[in-house]
Design a protein around this motif. Structure first.
Motif, PDB file in Angstrom:
ATOM      1  N   ALA A 138      -1.665 -51.006  58.100  1.00  0.00           N
ATOM      2  CA  ALA A 138      -2.825 -50.142  57.269  1.00  0.00           C
ATOM      3  C   ALA A 138      -2.663 -48.609  57.481  1.00  0.00           C
ATOM      4  N   ASP A 139      -2.215 -48.193  58.651  1.00  0.00           N
ATOM      5  CA  ASP A 139      -2.226 -46.923  59.067  1.00  0.00           C
ATOM      6  C   ASP A 139      -0.952 -46.269  59.073  1.00  0.00           C
ATOM      7  N   ILE A 140       0.248 -46.662  58.426  1.00  0.00           N
ATOM      8  CA  ILE A 140       1.535 -46.079  58.172  1.00  0.00           C
ATOM      9  C   ILE A 140       1.264 -44.785  57.579  1.00  0.00           C
ATOM     10  N   VAL A 141       1.979 -43.831  58.038  1.00  0.00           N
ATOM     11  CA  VAL A 141       1.937 -42.547  57.358  1.00  0.00           C
ATOM     12  C   VAL A 141       3.313 -42.421  56.515  1.00  0.00           C
ATOM     13  N   TRP A 142       3.123 -42.251  55.385  1.00  0.00           N
ATOM     14  CA  TRP A 142       4.809 -42.166  54.412  1.00  0.00           C
ATOM     15  C   TRP A 142       4.881 -40.897  54.235  1.00  0.00           C
ATOM     16  N   GLU A 143       6.238 -40.478  54.152  1.00  0.00           N
ATOM     17  CA  GLU A 143       6.661 -39.173  53.655  1.00  0.00           C
ATOM     18  C   GLU A 143       7.375 -39.491  52.411  1.00  0.00           C
ATOM     19  N   ASP A 144       7.346 -38.667  51.367  1.00  0.00           N
ATOM     20  CA  ASP A 144       8.198 -38.641  50.215  1.00  0.00           C
ATOM     21  C   ASP A 144       7.977 -40.060  49.959  1.00  0.00           C
ATOM     22  N   GLU A 145       6.981 -40.731  49.864  1.00  0.00           N
ATOM     23  CA  GLU A 145       6.839 -42.312  49.357  1.00  0.00           C
ATOM     24  C   GLU A 145       7.723 -43.395  49.993  1.00  0.00           C
ATOM     25  N   ILE A 146       8.727 -43.004  50.439  1.00  0.00           N
ATOM     26  CA  ILE A 146       9.626 -44.000  51.133  1.00  0.00           C
ATOM     27  C   ILE A 146      10.188 -43.989  52.324  1.00  0.00           C
ATOM     28  N   ALA A 147       9.619 -42.774  53.165  1.00  0.00           N
ATOM     29  CA  ALA A 147      10.023 -42.903  54.420  1.00  0.00           C
ATOM     30  C   ALA A 147       8.898 -42.712  55.606  1.00  0.00           C
ATOM     31  N   ILE A 148       9.426 -43.398  56.590  1.00  0.00           N
ATOM     32  CA  ILE A 148       8.122 -43.433  57.828  1.00  0.00           C
ATOM     33  C   ILE A 148       8.641 -42.743  58.890  1.00  0.00           C
ATOM     34  N   PRO A 149       8.372 -41.386  59.106  1.00  0.00           N
ATOM     35  CA  PRO A 149       9.044 -40.718  60.063  1.00  0.00           C
ATOM     36  C   PRO A 149       8.735 -41.289  61.633  1.00  0.00           C
ATOM     37  N   ALA A 150       7.405 -41.362  61.902  1.00  0.00           N
ATOM     38  CA  ALA A 150       6.845 -41.914  63.308  1.00  0.00           C
ATOM     39  C   ALA A 150       7.332 -43.291  63.513  1.00  0.00           C
ATOM     40  N   SER A 151       7.762 -43.496  64.836  1.00  0.00           N
ATOM     41  CA  SER A 151       7.901 -44.725  65.348  1.00  0.00           C
ATOM     42  C   SER A 151       6.664 -45.513  65.262  1.00  0.00           C
ATOM     43  N   LEU A 152       6.712 -46.740  64.883  1.00  0.00           N
ATOM     44  CA  LEU A 152       5.675 -47.701  64.802  1.00  0.00           C
ATOM     45  C   LEU A 152       5.165 -48.468  66.268  1.00  0.00           C
ATOM     46  N   SER A 153       6.037 -48.299  67.181  1.00  0.00           N
ATOM     47  CA  SER A 153       5.798 -48.855  68.502  1.00  0.00           C
ATOM     48  C   SER A 153       5.590 -47.697  69.419  1.00  0.00           C
ATOM     49  N   GLY A 154       5.952 -46.427  69.077  1.00  0.00           N
ATOM     50  CA  GLY A 154       5.941 -45.701  70.378  1.00  0.00           C
ATOM     51  C   GLY A 154       6.954 -45.643  71.400  1.00  0.00           C
ATOM     52  N   THR A 155       7.937 -46.879  71.263  1.00  0.00           N
ATOM     53  CA  THR A 155       9.033 -46.979  72.305  1.00  0.00           C
ATOM     54  C   THR A 155      10.122 -47.146  71.422  1.00  0.00           C
ATOM     55  N   PRO A 156      11.440 -46.253  71.889  1.00  0.00           N
ATOM     56  CA  PRO A 156      12.603 -46.408  71.244  1.00  0.00           C
ATOM     57  C   PRO A 156      12.951 -47.807  70.704  1.00  0.00           C
ATOM     58  N   GLY A 157      13.835 -47.727  69.761  1.00  0.00           N
ATOM     59  CA  GLY A 157      14.248 -49.206  69.358  1.00  0.00           C
ATOM     60  C   GLY A 157      15.512 -49.653  70.082  1.00  0.00           C
ATOM     61  N   ASP A 158      15.730 -50.754  70.441  1.00  0.00           N
ATOM     62  CA  ASP A 158      16.841 -51.286  71.107  1.00  0.00           C
ATOM     63  C   ASP A 158      17.852 -51.939  70.334  1.00  0.00           C
ATOM     64  N   PRO A 159      19.030 -51.283  70.045  1.00  0.00           N
ATOM     65  CA  PRO A 159      19.735 -51.909  69.032  1.00  0.00           C
ATOM     66  C   PRO A 159      20.450 -53.349  69.184  1.00  0.00           C
ATOM     67  N   VAL A 160      20.667 -53.556  70.451  1.00  0.00           N
ATOM     68  CA  VAL A 160      20.949 -54.875  70.912  1.00  0.00           C
ATOM     69  C   VAL A 160      19.963 -56.151  70.335  1.00  0.00           C
ATOM     70  N   ALA A 161      18.529 -55.631  70.729  1.00  0.00           N
ATOM     71  CA  ALA A 161      17.604 -56.594  70.349  1.00  0.00           C
ATOM     72  C   ALA A 161      17.468 -56.830  69.021  1.00  0.00           C
ATOM     73  N   GLY A 162      17.793 -55.435  68.382  1.00  0.00           N
ATOM     74  CA  GLY A 162      17.527 -55.447  66.885  1.00  0.00           C
ATOM     75  C   GLY A 162      18.717 -56.404  66.164  1.00  0.00           C
ATOM     76  N   ALA A 163      19.889 -56.490  66.648  1.00  0.00           N
ATOM     77  CA  ALA A 163      21.212 -57.374  66.150  1.00  0.00           C
ATOM     78  C   ALA A 163      20.554 -58.647  66.243  1.00  0.00           C
ATOM     79  N   VAL A 164      19.914 -59.052  67.452  1.00  0.00           N
ATOM     80  CA  VAL A 164      19.523 -60.568  67.462  1.00  0.00           C
ATOM     81  C   VAL A 164      18.325 -60.698  66.264  1.00  0.00           C
ATOM     82  N   THR A 165      17.470 -59.685  66.182  1.00  0.00           N
ATOM     83  CA  THR A 165      16.199 -60.041  65.174  1.00  0.00           C
ATOM     84  C   THR A 165      17.165 -60.007  63.854  1.00  0.00           C
ATOM     85  N   VAL A 166      18.048 -59.402  63.407  1.00  0.00           N
ATOM     86  CA  VAL A 166      18.631 -59.266  62.235  1.00  0.00           C
ATOM     87  C   VAL A 166      19.202 -60.731  61.838  1.00  0.00           C
TER      88      VAL A 166
END
Ligand code: HEC
Ligand code: HEC
Ligand code: HEC
Lengths: 270, 164
Positions: B28-56
């Motif tokens: 509910a608290d996401i801040v959108w920019e130009d209606e389609i982009a979210i500039p700020a990280s949602l977790s505050g921790t940098p994403g891990d592409p290896v874990a991301g591949a597993v999630t995908v």
């Protein structure tokens, strides 16, 4: 893996469903007018299956659904209930049921929309003095398979006007409702994306003319409402109950999308 | 500051972990920019592409391959073709745009078939169920499809897909 999207697209271009080398069942038809052109042609789900699965339906000996119909023949003759009567006592040979499957669901004399299962249970409870059969129970699968087989090859001919119109409208609304946490409607998968792959599944137009279906994955007959339940479950949605008013309305609408496609009696799907 | 972003700043949950403070942003608290982009990280921790591949690829997580092809994952059979190929997403979109797409694709592509992966409000859905049980949802456990960190991981993975 080859990932060309065109390789997966579309129903089989020229397969013909011919049972036992003689009974020709059309799997393509002109779309009914009420669809307003959203489908260029209507196709049986049979055309979207693999060669192996399609072949199982071309030979009654290989079609595992036929065993259900065979058991249904015994049940047809079995006297039960306080009236000690069988289906055969009133209806005679089951061939008298030819054409019944093609017009189900239909509005009964009290103005209610009933599926075949409702008519059967009405005979059991009101006429035979016997217990109602569960919607997905073995005896119900056996007898609905047997009765459906009597209409094999007859075009789906559900009535959608007159008293049926209000039920049909509600079914239509459901078809376009985006259910569940994945917000997917029947139309998202079966109208907008038939022919495409959703993971390992080749999406058909979601036609109901093949039901009841023998599903290899379940190793059993799958009644249409059970299929509806599975499709709503896959939206991470809360399903309606099999036999519910909602599913009977959806059954009428889905059947009407296949108006003109022949009843397949007992189809085989993966 | 807009009213939206102000309330977002106030409501962001502060998570104290190992001495560092991360602000996890709730849907509910996401801040959108130009209606389609979210500039700020949602977790505050940098994403891990290896874990991301597993999630995908995982059916029980993002299950993105049910609708998308991705030539970078030839080991996964049965990739769907409902949506466009993921090839080159990292070249076509900015990180903030990818975060917007993964978190709430319907905002970026109105009426899209792509699910909203970061929304925990059952009232936004019609007959939401309890996962894949066909039963009604449980208000105690209803949650986003992906966690804030999973969204970040997926975005980090998509950013690596620059060839197409
Ligand atoms: C997430 C995608 C999805 C949604 C949404 C969906 N279905 Fe399906 N449906 C499938 C898949 C996959 C199959 C199995 C392959 C096929 O026949 O398309 C299937 C099969 C069917 C079949 C059997 C077709 C046959 O020939 O055996 C029917 C009927 C059907 N769906 C109706 C519906 C109805 C009605 C709805 C809405 C309540 C619905 N589906 C929603 C994915 C979906
Ligand atoms: C005591 C007589 C009797 C018995 C026993 C009986 N039925 Fe019926 N059934 C009827 C009558 C009467 C009707 C309504 C008139 C009609 O459509 O034939 C009917 C209607 C039906 C219909 C709807 C037909 C249609 O076109 O609307 C089905 C299906 C059906 N019966 C199946 C069964 C089955 C299956 C059994 C046994 C489990 C059974 N019946 C036992 C008398 C009986
Ligand atoms: C049920 C289908 C479905 C699922 C599941 C799905 N998507 Fe999508 N996705 C789409 C569709 C359809 C589009 C095209 C946008 C539109 O609707 O116009 C899309 C668009 C995209 C795009 C933009 C593609 C471009 O044009 O460059 C990205 C990136 C993306 N999805 C990533 C993902 C990721 C990551 C996941 C899993 C976490 C995912 N999708 C899950 C259907 C899906």
């Amino acid at each position: 893996a080859m990932l060309s999207s065109t390789a997966f697209a579309d129903p089989h271009p020229d397969a013909e469903l011919i049972i036992e080398g003689e009974l020709h069942i059309a799997t393509r038809a002109e779309p009914p007018e009420h669809l307003g052109g959203v489908l260029p042609e209507i196709y049986s789900g049979w055309l979207f299956r693999t060669d192996e699965t399609r072949e199982l339906q071309m030979d009654d000996f290989d079609n595992p659904g036929m065993l259900f119909a065979e058991r249904g023949e015994d049940r047809w003759e079995l006297a039960e209930g306080t009236a000690n009567q069988s289906c055969a006592d009133c209806h005679g040979d089951v061939e008298s049921m030819a054409g019944v499957r093609a017009v189900m669901p239909k509005v009964n004399e009290n103005g209610e929309l009933w599926s075949m299962q409702n008519y059967i249970n009405n005979c059991r409870t009101e006429r035979m003095g016997a217990d109602a059969w569960g919607w997905n129970s073995e005896p119900m699968k056996d007898v609905t398979s047997l009765i459906s087989l009597q209409s094999r090859g007859m075009p789906v001919a559900v009535k959608i006007d007159g008293e049926a119109a209000e039920f049909w409208e509600k079914g239509r609304e459901m078809y376009y409702t985006r259910f569940g946490q994945l917000e997917l409607s029947c139309a998202n998968c079966h109208e907008d994306n038939w022919g495409r792959m959703i993971r390992a599944d080749h999406l058909s137009q979601g036609m109901s003319n093949g039901f009841p279906t023998y599903r290899l994955k379940n190793a059993s007959i799958v009644p249409l409402h059970q299929r509806f339940r599975g499709c709503i479950r896959d939206t991470r949605g809360e399903s309606f109950a099999e036999g519910s008013q909602e599913f009977r309305e959806l059954e009428l609408y889905v059947s009407s999308r296949g108006l003109g496609l022949p009843v397949e009696g007992i189809s085989v799907r993966q | 500051m807009t009213r939206r972003s102000l309330s977002a700043a106030c409501a962001a949950t502060a998570v104290i972990w190992g001495g560092a403070t991360f602000a996890e942003i709730s849907p509910a608290d996401i801040v959108w920019e130009d209606e389609i982009a979210i500039p700020a990280s949602l977790s505050g921790t940098p994403g891990d592409p290896v874990a991301g591949a597993v999630t995908v690829s995982s059916r029980s997580a993002g299950n993105c391959l049910s609708c998308h092809q991705n030539t970078a994952m030839p080991e996964h059979d049965f990739q769907g073709n409902i949506g466009p190929s993921l090839d080159g997403s990292g070249a076509r979109w900015s990180e903030a745009e990818l975060r917007g797409i993964v978190a709430n694709a319907k905002r970026v592509f109105p009426e899209s078939m792509m699910p909203v992966f970061y929304n925990d409000n059952p009232e936004d859905y019609i007959r939401p169920g309890e996962a894949y049980t066909a039963r009604a949802y449980n208000p105690e456990t209803f949650s986003t499809l992906l966690t804030a960190q999973q969204v970040e991981d997926v975005v980090a993975y998509l950013m690596t897909l620059t060839d197409w």
